[in-house]
Scaffold this active site. Sequence first.
Site: not given
Ligand code: CIR
Length: 252
Positions: A60, A66, A130, A160, A247
């Site tokens: 990821d 993130d 998260r 999120h 993201c």
């Molecule tokens: C996750 O589940 O952490 C990743 N597959 C997707 C993260 C997406 N991040 C975001 O929208 N800031």
Amino acid sequence: MFEHAIVRTPGPDAISGLTTQTGEPPDLAGLKQQHRVYCKVLASLGLTIVHLAAEEGFPDAYFVEDTAVVTPEVAVITRPGAPQRRGEEQTIASVLSAYRPLKAIARPGTLDGGDVMIIGRRAFIGLSRRTNRQGADQLCRILAPFDYQCTQVVVNDGLHLKSSVNSIGGQQLLIIETWAGRSEFDGFEKITVGPSEAHACNTLWINDHLIVPDGYPATRTKLEATGKPVMMLETDQIRRMDGGLTCLSIRL
Ligand code: CIR
């Protein structure tokens, strides 16, 4: 205006990351192509793209947003909420140290950058699956000396905070219809997104342009009516990994 965007190439394992989507997994080549187009679009807006290599063992890691919260004053390295993602932030910290003084979220706090929306001196922090209260409180304490006013927002659906609300410039928010009456966002002008177009909430406002996921015509029409230049990007492969447009980069 942002000058840099940090991005990370999706690795060979990019489609084996975390997702809540139950349909077909994405096509790796298609996902990588959507990522390449994204980088090109940011470059076309004058951003210098800082490309990081894929990180083995972190499928990821191309969802770089993130791993850090960056303001003009400081870069806060996060402690990602998903245990599988912890460690992604290490290379990000070494890159960001060239641009900003660093701070970090510490155990037992968890925080994902996708839960943080900064608008001027306001910081909205989602409390989500998260990001926990300790992580949010730590970020508020880090930002307080720089005069940021923090508002914590319970994220009751979506991954999120920024799955449901994003700044689109000035005092305007693009926000999921069901959140439009929430008092946390009082004082902002709201452009609402219906439940069938929820993914379009993750629109990226950058350097006076709106980068919008393709395939959500009602939201597109509303955004075009703002008079801001709108650029449509295909995100269907990225969406299958629960990702969106914000993201995929750290903007600074
Ligand atoms: C996750 O589940 O952490 C990743 N597959 C997707 C993260 C997406 N991040 C975001 O929208 N800031």
